[in-house]
Design a protein around this motif. Structure first.
Motif, PDB file in Angstrom:
ATOM      1  N   GLY A  86     -59.178   9.669 -10.790  1.00  0.00           N
ATOM      2  CA  GLY A  86     -57.882   9.393 -10.896  1.00  0.00           C
ATOM      3  C   GLY A  86     -57.231   9.414  -9.457  1.00  0.00           C
ATOM      4  O   GLY A  86     -56.280   8.977  -8.949  1.00  0.00           O
ATOM      5  N   SER A  87     -57.687  10.972  -9.058  1.00  0.00           N
ATOM      6  CA  SER A  87     -56.787  11.734  -8.002  1.00  0.00           C
ATOM      7  C   SER A  87     -57.499  10.575  -6.561  1.00  0.00           C
ATOM      8  O   SER A  87     -56.311  10.552  -5.444  1.00  0.00           O
ATOM      9  N   VAL A  89     -58.258   7.271  -7.214  1.00  0.00           N
ATOM     10  CA  VAL A  89     -57.118   5.988  -7.091  1.00  0.00           C
ATOM     11  C   VAL A  89     -56.090   6.039  -6.836  1.00  0.00           C
ATOM     12  O   VAL A  89     -55.286   5.742  -6.187  1.00  0.00           O
ATOM     13  N   ALA A  90     -55.366   7.594  -7.432  1.00  0.00           N
ATOM     14  CA  ALA A  90     -54.104   8.276  -6.626  1.00  0.00           C
ATOM     15  C   ALA A  90     -53.936   7.937  -4.967  1.00  0.00           C
ATOM     16  O   ALA A  90     -53.132   7.249  -4.269  1.00  0.00           O
ATOM     17  N   LEU A  93     -53.754   4.046  -3.672  1.00  0.00           N
ATOM     18  CA  LEU A  93     -52.328   3.443  -3.987  1.00  0.00           C
ATOM     19  C   LEU A  93     -51.301   3.982  -2.458  1.00  0.00           C
ATOM     20  O   LEU A  93     -50.763   3.137  -2.734  1.00  0.00           O
ATOM     21  N   ALA A 172     -56.986   3.029 -18.066  1.00  0.00           N
ATOM     22  CA  ALA A 172     -56.976   3.318 -16.141  1.00  0.00           C
ATOM     23  C   ALA A 172     -55.861   2.989 -15.364  1.00  0.00           C
ATOM     24  O   ALA A 172     -55.063   3.820 -14.548  1.00  0.00           O
ATOM     25  N   TYR A 173     -56.329   1.352 -15.714  1.00  0.00           N
ATOM     26  CA  TYR A 173     -55.241   0.432 -14.970  1.00  0.00           C
ATOM     27  C   TYR A 173     -53.322   1.225 -15.599  1.00  0.00           C
ATOM     28  O   TYR A 173     -52.582   1.284 -14.461  1.00  0.00           O
ATOM     29  N   THR A 175     -52.434   4.032 -16.350  1.00  0.00           N
ATOM     30  CA  THR A 175     -52.063   5.214 -16.024  1.00  0.00           C
ATOM     31  C   THR A 175     -51.833   5.281 -14.659  1.00  0.00           C
ATOM     32  O   THR A 175     -51.087   5.429 -13.983  1.00  0.00           O
ATOM     33  N   TRP A 176     -52.613   4.740 -14.090  1.00  0.00           N
ATOM     34  CA  TRP A 176     -52.603   4.312 -12.059  1.00  0.00           C
ATOM     35  C   TRP A 176     -52.088   3.943 -11.865  1.00  0.00           C
ATOM     36  O   TRP A 176     -51.059   4.286 -10.888  1.00  0.00           O
TER      37      TRP A 176
END
Length: 235
Positions: A86-87, A89-90, A93, A172-173, A175-176
């Motif tokens: 997650g981190s 991906v963040a 983004l 996941a989508y 959340t992201w």
């Protein structure tokens, strides 16, 4: 430098040992890790090395480390894997085009999902999808509820193939992309347009027409992206 290398190797050894204990079930899902002092004595390491190992285990999704609590074992699974990245991906983004790239992958996956649903959805799947659609329609005047039921409608598409990886991808989508989507203006006419698009997708699935289902899905998400661009510009 040599001391740092030794500490890194020691932390790696602890990580490998604890990861193996989680894999074999010696450390069970939801069970707290032993206290720091016990780990220090067991492995003959410093508190600094223990904390480095805990950080690594947390980044891999094998434990959940909460402030002022002992870390807790997490059962390795698909959700944990997505949480672990997650981190990363963040960060992606935040790069130019990052949101668009992620959204494009969503379009590709959901295009395949609606084709599969048109061909393979059984009676229970259709009932669940219809219920999600009706809940979405009932929420048009309540934008917060509409956002939730919009996600729920798409979530059913990820459930139909009965592949546990796919619902985790949808979560996941959600959340992201939530930080961007939550800032979108909440407008009833936009809600109505999105509901109409969901209805068209559902009807194509009901008619067992994969080409139409894909076309309706792509049209829906292309318009959704246009709404994002109109609000934020290129992302």
């Amino acid at each position: 430098m040599a001391q740092q290398d030794d500490a890194g190797r020691a932390a790696d050894h602890v990580v490998q040992s604890i990861a193996e204990r989680i894999r074999t079930g010696a450390l069970r899902d939801g069970q707290p890790l032993p206290p720091e002092r016990d780990l220090m004595e067991q492995y003959g390491i410093s508190r600094t090395v223990v904390r480095e190992a805990v950080r690594t285990l947390s980044s891999r999704g094998l434990i959940e480390a909460l402030p002022r609590h002992r870390p807790v074992v997490r059962k390795p699974g698909v959700d944990a894997a997505f949480d672990a990245v997650g981190s990363i991906v963040a960060h992606l983004l935040s790069e130019p085009g990052g949101v668009r790239n992620l959204f494009d992958t969503r379009i590709m996956i959901e295009a395949a999902l609606v084709r599969h649903a048109a061909k393979e959805a059984n009676r229970e799947d259709i009932v669940e999808l219809k219920a999600a659609l009706e809940a979405n329609g009932a929420a048009i005047e309540d934008s917060e509820e509409f956002y939730r039921t919009d996600n729920a409608f798409h979530a059913v598409l990820y459930e139909i193939p009965k592949n546990p990886v796919l619902p985790a991808i949808h979560r996941a989508y959600t959340t992201w992309l939530a930080p961007q989507w939550s800032r979108m203006p909440r407008l009833q006419d936009r809600n109505k347009a999105n509901f109409d698009a969901h209805t068209a997708i559902f009807e194509a699935i009901l008619m067992r027409d994969p080409d139409s289902a894909e076309a309706r899905l792509r049209d829906h998400l292309s318009k959704a992206w246009a709404q994002v661009r109109a609000t934020f510009g290129d992302m």
